[in-house]
Design a protein around this motif. Structure first.
Motif, PDB file in Angstrom:
ATOM      1  N   PHE A 151      49.078 -50.507 -24.783  1.00  0.00           N
ATOM      2  CA  PHE A 151      48.094 -50.791 -23.728  1.00  0.00           C
ATOM      3  C   PHE A 151      46.736 -50.205 -24.090  1.00  0.00           C
ATOM      4  O   PHE A 151      45.694 -50.847 -23.875  1.00  0.00           O
ATOM      5  N   ILE A 152      46.736 -49.033 -24.690  1.00  0.00           N
ATOM      6  CA  ILE A 152      45.477 -48.410 -25.114  1.00  0.00           C
ATOM      7  C   ILE A 152      44.837 -49.243 -26.227  1.00  0.00           C
ATOM      8  O   ILE A 152      43.621 -49.466 -26.222  1.00  0.00           O
ATOM      9  N   TRP A 153      45.645 -49.730 -27.171  1.00  0.00           N
ATOM     10  CA  TRP A 153      45.116 -50.590 -28.236  1.00  0.00           C
ATOM     11  C   TRP A 153      44.554 -51.884 -27.662  1.00  0.00           C
ATOM     12  O   TRP A 153      43.536 -52.398 -28.122  1.00  0.00           O
ATOM     13  N   PHE A 154      45.244 -52.441 -26.648  1.00  0.00           N
ATOM     14  CA  PHE A 154      44.767 -53.648 -25.997  1.00  0.00           C
ATOM     15  C   PHE A 154      43.396 -53.405 -25.358  1.00  0.00           C
ATOM     16  O   PHE A 154      42.499 -54.239 -25.475  1.00  0.00           O
ATOM     17  N   LEU A 155      43.218 -52.269 -24.716  1.00  0.00           N
ATOM     18  CA  LEU A 155      41.923 -51.932 -24.128  1.00  0.00           C
ATOM     19  C   LEU A 155      40.856 -51.728 -25.199  1.00  0.00           C
ATOM     20  O   LEU A 155      39.704 -52.152 -25.021  1.00  0.00           O
ATOM     21  N   ILE A 156      41.216 -51.097 -26.297  1.00  0.00           N
ATOM     22  CA  ILE A 156      40.255 -50.884 -27.387  1.00  0.00           C
ATOM     23  C   ILE A 156      39.837 -52.226 -27.992  1.00  0.00           C
ATOM     24  O   ILE A 156      38.648 -52.468 -28.229  1.00  0.00           O
ATOM     25  N   VAL A 157      40.797 -53.119 -28.218  1.00  0.00           N
ATOM     26  CA  VAL A 157      40.479 -54.452 -28.736  1.00  0.00           C
ATOM     27  C   VAL A 157      39.590 -55.186 -27.743  1.00  0.00           C
ATOM     28  O   VAL A 157      38.608 -55.840 -28.126  1.00  0.00           O
ATOM     29  N   GLY A 158      39.884 -55.091 -26.454  1.00  0.00           N
ATOM     30  CA  GLY A 158      39.064 -55.729 -25.430  1.00  0.00           C
ATOM     31  C   GLY A 158      37.649 -55.188 -25.406  1.00  0.00           C
ATOM     32  O   GLY A 158      36.685 -55.938 -25.274  1.00  0.00           O
ATOM     33  N   LEU A 159      37.509 -53.895 -25.561  1.00  0.00           N
ATOM     34  CA  LEU A 159      36.188 -53.275 -25.570  1.00  0.00           C
ATOM     35  C   LEU A 159      35.382 -53.729 -26.779  1.00  0.00           C
ATOM     36  O   LEU A 159      34.211 -54.114 -26.654  1.00  0.00           O
ATOM     37  N   VAL A 160      36.002 -53.732 -27.943  1.00  0.00           N
ATOM     38  CA  VAL A 160      35.322 -54.174 -29.164  1.00  0.00           C
ATOM     39  C   VAL A 160      34.959 -55.654 -29.061  1.00  0.00           C
ATOM     40  O   VAL A 160      33.844 -56.061 -29.397  1.00  0.00           O
ATOM     41  N   ALA A 161      35.883 -56.470 -28.564  1.00  0.00           N
ATOM     42  CA  ALA A 161      35.628 -57.904 -28.430  1.00  0.00           C
ATOM     43  C   ALA A 161      34.503 -58.169 -27.438  1.00  0.00           C
ATOM     44  O   ALA A 161      33.639 -59.024 -27.680  1.00  0.00           O
ATOM     45  N   GLY A 162      34.484 -57.471 -26.327  1.00  0.00           N
ATOM     46  CA  GLY A 162      33.419 -57.639 -25.342  1.00  0.00           C
ATOM     47  C   GLY A 162      32.072 -57.229 -25.897  1.00  0.00           C
ATOM     48  O   GLY A 162      31.055 -57.884 -25.666  1.00  0.00           O
ATOM     49  N   TRP A 163      32.059 -56.140 -26.649  1.00  0.00           N
ATOM     50  CA  TRP A 163      30.815 -55.667 -27.259  1.00  0.00           C
ATOM     51  C   TRP A 163      30.307 -56.678 -28.291  1.00  0.00           C
ATOM     52  O   TRP A 163      29.127 -57.016 -28.314  1.00  0.00           O
TER      53      TRP A 163
END
Length: 80
Positions: A3-15
């Motif tokens: 779940f933490i990796w999913f959030l990190i991927v989401g943050l990078v993708a959004g940025w």
């Protein structure tokens, strides 16, 4: 931990999507939301078209970024 990796991927993708689409990002939380929703949208679109983003972290970031860019374009079209 996934779940933490999913959030990190989401943050990078959004940025990344905020950089690719004119107008910049939406801040830390906004980019995270756009990235996570974009990851779902990107995964859906890739499945519909029978494409593969590859495996691993880089493939996930690519699929999520493409989904986030599509999401930002849709949001900007609706705002007009």
């Amino acid at each position: 931990m996934s779940f933490i990796w999913f959030l990190i991927v989401g943050l990078v993708a959004g940025w990344l999507a905020g950089l690719l689409v004119k107008g910049g990002g939406f801040g830390l939380i906004g980019n995270l939301v756009v990235g996570v929703v974009g990851a779902f949208l990107g995964g859906f679109l890739f499945r519909v078209f029978g494409a593969s983003g590859g495996g691993g972290l880089l493939g996930s970031i690519i699929v999520a970024t493409i989904g986030a860019v599509v999401l930002l374009f849709l949001v900007r079209l609706i705002k007009r």
